[in-house]
Design an enzyme around this catalytic site. Sequence first.
Site, PDB file in Angstrom:
ATOM      1  N   SER A   6       3.791   9.939  41.494  1.00 22.17           N
ATOM      2  CA  SER A   6       4.706  11.086  41.488  1.00 22.17           C
ATOM      3  C   SER A   6       4.048  12.322  40.873  1.00 22.17           C
ATOM      4  CB  SER A   6       5.985  10.756  40.717  1.00 22.17           C
ATOM      5  OG  SER A   6       5.695  10.534  39.348  1.00 22.17           O
ATOM      6  N   TYR A  37       8.767   9.219  38.188  1.00 25.42           N
ATOM      7  CA  TYR A  37       9.383   7.965  38.624  1.00 25.42           C
ATOM      8  C   TYR A  37      10.044   7.224  37.461  1.00 25.42           C
ATOM      9  CZ  TYR A  37       6.896   8.144  43.145  1.00 25.42           C
ATOM     10  OH  TYR A  37       6.437   8.486  44.392  1.00 25.42           O
ATOM     11  N   GLY A  38       9.553   7.486  36.251  1.00 27.08           N
ATOM     12  CA  GLY A  38       9.986   6.718  35.083  1.00 27.08           C
ATOM     13  C   GLY A  38      11.454   6.835  34.732  1.00 27.08           C
ATOM     14  N   CYS A  69       0.580   3.948  39.771  1.00 28.01           N
ATOM     15  CA  CYS A  69       1.731   4.172  38.900  1.00 28.01           C
ATOM     16  C   CYS A  69       2.214   2.834  38.359  1.00 28.01           C
ATOM     17  CB  CYS A  69       2.839   4.861  39.692  1.00 28.01           C
ATOM     18  SG  CYS A  69       4.411   4.978  38.826  1.00 28.01           S
ATOM     19  N   ASN A  70       2.246   2.701  37.032  1.00 29.51           N
ATOM     20  CA  ASN A  70       2.721   1.463  36.410  1.00 29.51           C
ATOM     21  C   ASN A  70       4.184   1.190  36.739  1.00 29.51           C
ATOM     22  OD1 ASN A  70       0.701   0.324  34.018  1.00 29.51           O
ATOM     23  ND2 ASN A  70       0.372   2.476  34.503  1.00 29.51           N
ATOM     24  N   CYS A 181       0.965   4.002  31.468  1.00 30.48           N
ATOM     25  CA  CYS A 181       1.233   5.014  32.500  1.00 30.48           C
ATOM     26  C   CYS A 181      -0.086   5.728  32.761  1.00 30.48           C
ATOM     27  CB  CYS A 181       2.300   5.996  32.019  1.00 30.48           C
ATOM     28  SG  CYS A 181       2.565   7.413  33.116  1.00 30.48           S
ATOM     29  N   THR A 182      -0.404   5.973  34.022  1.00 29.08           N
ATOM     30  CA  THR A 182      -1.697   6.592  34.349  1.00 29.08           C
ATOM     31  C   THR A 182      -1.808   8.014  33.808  1.00 29.08           C
ATOM     32  OG1 THR A 182      -0.765   7.130  36.538  1.00 29.08           O
ATOM     33  CG2 THR A 182      -2.183   5.195  36.392  1.00 29.08           C
TER      34      THR A 182
END
Length: 262
Positions: A6, A37-38, A69-70, A181-182
């Site tokens: 995202s 997204y989180g 994305c985690n 998280c990246t």
Amino acid sequence: MLIFDSGVGGLSILKNIKKILPNIHYIYMLDNESFPYGNKTEFFIIQRSIKIIHTIKKIYPINIVVIACNTISTVALSILREKFDIPIFGIFPHIKAAEKITKNKIIGLIATKATINSSYTQKTIYEYSCSNTIKIIGTNKLAVIAEKKIRGVAVSQKKLKNIFRPWINLPTCPDTIILGCTHFSLLEKEIKNILYKTRSVYFIDSIKKVIFQIKSYLKTSNVNQKIKKNIFLYSKNNNNLKKLLSFLKQYKFTVIKHINLN
């Protein structure tokens, strides 16, 4: 190869892919319309991921997908693998690696709330909390700070302190921190300055692990590159995107265009 996130956090994965596979062509999908997204529901995350892969697969001949994305990986990867007939790689909080490294048996995990609340992460935390103390910060604010940093906005020390206050007040801080998280690898220096001005800390992200998996797969599989350009797609046109364009030059995208995901 399709890589999507995202925000710009996934570019850290792309950067490492370029190091080991300099001749590969790729599509980066910036779903900035859904950033971050989180803070989305699991239903939205799953449906959005399906929509992204399905839409791009109809237009471009992609043969590998990397979820950078985690949050999506922990929530939707197994569903996406069932739905699509191409290899899909995900990135996960690497708690197992942290257990091997920690000396004081106090591990810190920073991730989005959706990643923390996913059944995958909860199960993994339970598995490794028997022999370690795992301190958790679930925040959606850190990814926003990282995005702003990329666009030239100074990182607010006050905001960082508010996020990490639960750890600042600990008698003994985690000596190993998992970046779940990246985006968070973009803030390593700032996080260290807030928590560990005079002490060392080991940061763990899962980028190396997913890069190894991709490299191993490509070595053993006969994958033909059908995409001949490096393409950058985005889902929303706004001022933040304009500020990002100069940063994107290092990735040598020959095509930068909008794609409708609605």
